[in-house]
Design a protein around this motif. Structure first.
Motif, mmCIF file in Angstrom:
data_model
loop_
_atom_site.group_PDB
_atom_site.id
_atom_site.type_symbol
_atom_site.label_atom_id
_atom_site.label_comp_id
_atom_site.label_asym_id
_atom_site.label_seq_id
_atom_site.Cartn_x
_atom_site.Cartn_y
_atom_site.Cartn_z
ATOM 1 N N LEU A 1 0.841 -1.205 0.000
ATOM 2 C CA LEU A 1 0.000 0.000 0.000
ATOM 3 C C LEU A 1 0.872 1.251 0.000
ATOM 4 O O LEU A 1 0.638 2.187 -0.774
ATOM 5 C CB LEU A 1 -0.935 -0.001 1.215
ATOM 6 C CG LEU A 1 -1.748 1.267 1.433
ATOM 7 C CD1 LEU A 1 -2.795 1.435 0.334
ATOM 8 C CD2 LEU A 1 -2.401 1.243 2.807
ATOM 9 N N GLN A 2 1.892 1.265 0.853
ATOM 10 C CA GLN A 2 2.802 2.417 0.927
ATOM 11 C C GLN A 2 3.539 2.621 -0.406
ATOM 12 O O GLN A 2 3.641 3.752 -0.896
ATOM 13 C CB GLN A 2 3.844 2.174 2.031
ATOM 14 C CG GLN A 2 3.275 2.026 3.402
ATOM 15 C CD GLN A 2 3.292 3.305 4.201
ATOM 16 O OE1 GLN A 2 3.749 4.340 3.728
ATOM 17 N NE2 GLN A 2 2.792 3.239 5.405
ATOM 18 N N LEU A 3 4.042 1.529 -0.965
ATOM 19 C CA LEU A 3 4.799 1.635 -2.220
ATOM 20 C C LEU A 3 3.907 2.092 -3.370
ATOM 21 O O LEU A 3 4.316 2.934 -4.185
ATOM 22 C CB LEU A 3 5.466 0.299 -2.549
ATOM 23 C CG LEU A 3 6.530 -0.184 -1.559
ATOM 24 C CD1 LEU A 3 7.042 -1.560 -1.960
ATOM 25 C CD2 LEU A 3 7.666 0.814 -1.440
ATOM 26 N N ALA A 4 2.698 1.562 -3.431
ATOM 27 C CA ALA A 4 1.765 1.983 -4.480
ATOM 28 C C ALA A 4 1.405 3.454 -4.312
ATOM 29 O O ALA A 4 1.365 4.211 -5.296
ATOM 30 C CB ALA A 4 0.511 1.111 -4.447
ATOM 31 N N ALA A 5 1.150 3.859 -3.088
ATOM 32 C CA ALA A 5 0.809 5.262 -2.836
ATOM 33 C C ALA A 5 1.955 6.178 -3.254
ATOM 34 O O ALA A 5 1.727 7.234 -3.872
ATOM 35 C CB ALA A 5 0.470 5.465 -1.360
ATOM 36 N N ILE B 1 2.161 6.116 -7.304
ATOM 37 C CA ILE B 1 1.010 6.757 -7.956
ATOM 38 C C ILE B 1 0.982 8.250 -7.672
ATOM 39 O O ILE B 1 0.817 9.070 -8.585
ATOM 40 C CB ILE B 1 -0.300 6.076 -7.518
ATOM 41 C CG1 ILE B 1 -0.342 4.641 -8.068
ATOM 42 C CG2 ILE B 1 -1.513 6.874 -7.973
ATOM 43 C CD1 ILE B 1 -1.425 3.770 -7.437
ATOM 44 N N ALA B 2 1.154 8.619 -6.411
ATOM 45 C CA ALA B 2 1.098 10.042 -6.056
ATOM 46 C C ALA B 2 2.242 10.823 -6.686
ATOM 47 O O ALA B 2 2.054 11.972 -7.103
ATOM 48 C CB ALA B 2 1.104 10.200 -4.539
ATOM 49 N N ALA C 1 11.164 13.437 -11.180
ATOM 50 C CA ALA C 1 10.976 13.024 -9.787
ATOM 51 C C ALA C 1 10.159 11.728 -9.720
ATOM 52 O O ALA C 1 10.471 10.828 -8.926
ATOM 53 C CB ALA C 1 10.284 14.129 -8.991
ATOM 54 N N ALA C 2 9.137 11.632 -10.544
ATOM 55 C CA ALA C 2 8.312 10.420 -10.564
ATOM 56 C C ALA C 2 9.122 9.211 -11.026
ATOM 57 O O ALA C 2 8.946 8.103 -10.503
ATOM 58 C CB ALA C 2 7.102 10.630 -11.467
ATOM 59 N N VAL C 3 10.020 9.415 -11.971
ATOM 60 C CA VAL C 3 10.885 8.325 -12.428
ATOM 61 C C VAL C 3 11.799 7.874 -11.285
ATOM 62 O O VAL C 3 11.971 6.670 -11.047
ATOM 63 C CB VAL C 3 11.710 8.747 -13.670
ATOM 64 C CG1 VAL C 3 12.818 7.749 -13.959
ATOM 65 C CG2 VAL C 3 10.797 8.913 -14.873
ATOM 66 N N LEU C 4 12.372 8.826 -10.564
ATOM 67 C CA LEU C 4 13.230 8.479 -9.426
ATOM 68 C C LEU C 4 12.453 7.726 -8.345
ATOM 69 O O LEU C 4 12.950 6.742 -7.783
ATOM 70 C CB LEU C 4 13.875 9.733 -8.839
ATOM 71 C CG LEU C 4 14.932 10.408 -9.705
ATOM 72 C CD1 LEU C 4 15.398 11.711 -9.065
ATOM 73 C CD2 LEU C 4 16.103 9.466 -9.933
ATOM 74 N N VAL C 5 11.234 8.162 -8.076
ATOM 75 C CA VAL C 5 10.402 7.463 -7.093
ATOM 76 C C VAL C 5 10.070 6.057 -7.592
ATOM 77 O O VAL C 5 10.107 5.094 -6.820
ATOM 78 C CB VAL C 5 9.115 8.259 -6.779
ATOM 79 C CG1 VAL C 5 8.143 7.436 -5.956
ATOM 80 C CG2 VAL C 5 9.460 9.557 -6.059
ATOM 81 N N SER C 6 9.773 5.926 -8.861
ATOM 82 C CA SER C 6 9.486 4.600 -9.420
ATOM 83 C C SER C 6 10.693 3.677 -9.296
ATOM 84 O O SER C 6 10.540 2.484 -8.976
ATOM 85 C CB SER C 6 9.061 4.713 -10.886
ATOM 86 O OG SER C 6 7.860 5.441 -10.978
ATOM 87 N N LEU C 7 11.885 4.197 -9.526
ATOM 88 C CA LEU C 7 13.107 3.404 -9.340
ATOM 89 C C LEU C 7 13.288 3.013 -7.872
ATOM 90 O O LEU C 7 13.684 1.881 -7.571
ATOM 91 C CB LEU C 7 14.325 4.174 -9.841
ATOM 92 C CG LEU C 7 14.441 4.323 -11.350
ATOM 93 C CD1 LEU C 7 15.588 5.278 -11.714
ATOM 94 C CD2 LEU C 7 14.658 2.966 -12.002
#
Length: 121
Positions: free
Chosen positions: A74-78, A81-82, A91-97
């Motif tokens: 749940l934490q990782l998905a949040a 996605i957020a 930033a989203a790419v870095l978070v996805s990595l």
């Protein structure tokens, strides 16, 4: 089965949790401050209250390893996605990595959490 050494996984998991705690309320605040507050309560409160014996030192309400894994997911998905919802692409790419790396490093801990012969302490 002994609890695996998961220091690196713990650091990555905590970093992803921090992202979830910041990005999810940020994303939801555009729609409702109540939802943003509820997201904080869910993302921080549930893992604090519900934990698997042997995984944390203090357990308020003991749950199975499956529940702990679902709370991490749940934490990782949040976080993922957020981040894509409110932050720039880089930033989203870095978070996805970060999320992907956390998933990879969590495997040993999750195997232990699901093990029927897991030691509670």
């Amino acid at each position: 089965m002994e609890r695996p050494d998961d220091r690196i996984a713990s650091v990555l998991r905590f970093a992803a949790e921090l992202v979830a705690w910041v990005a999810t309320p940020w994303a939801l605040s555009a729609y409702s401050w109540l939802l943003a507050g509820l997201a904080v309560v869910v993302l921080i409160g549930l893992p604090t209250v519900f934990s698997t014996p042997g995984d944390k030192r203090q357990v308020i309400i003991p749950v199975s390893g499956t529940v702990t894994i679902l709370l991490v997911l749940l934490q990782l998905a949040a976080a993922a996605i957020a981040a894509w919802w409110v932050w720039p692409v880089y930033a989203a790419v870095l978070v996805s990595l970060l999320v992907f790396t956390t998933l990879v490093t969590e495997r040993h801990r999750w195997r232990w959490l699901l093990s029927p012969d897991r030691h509670a302490g």
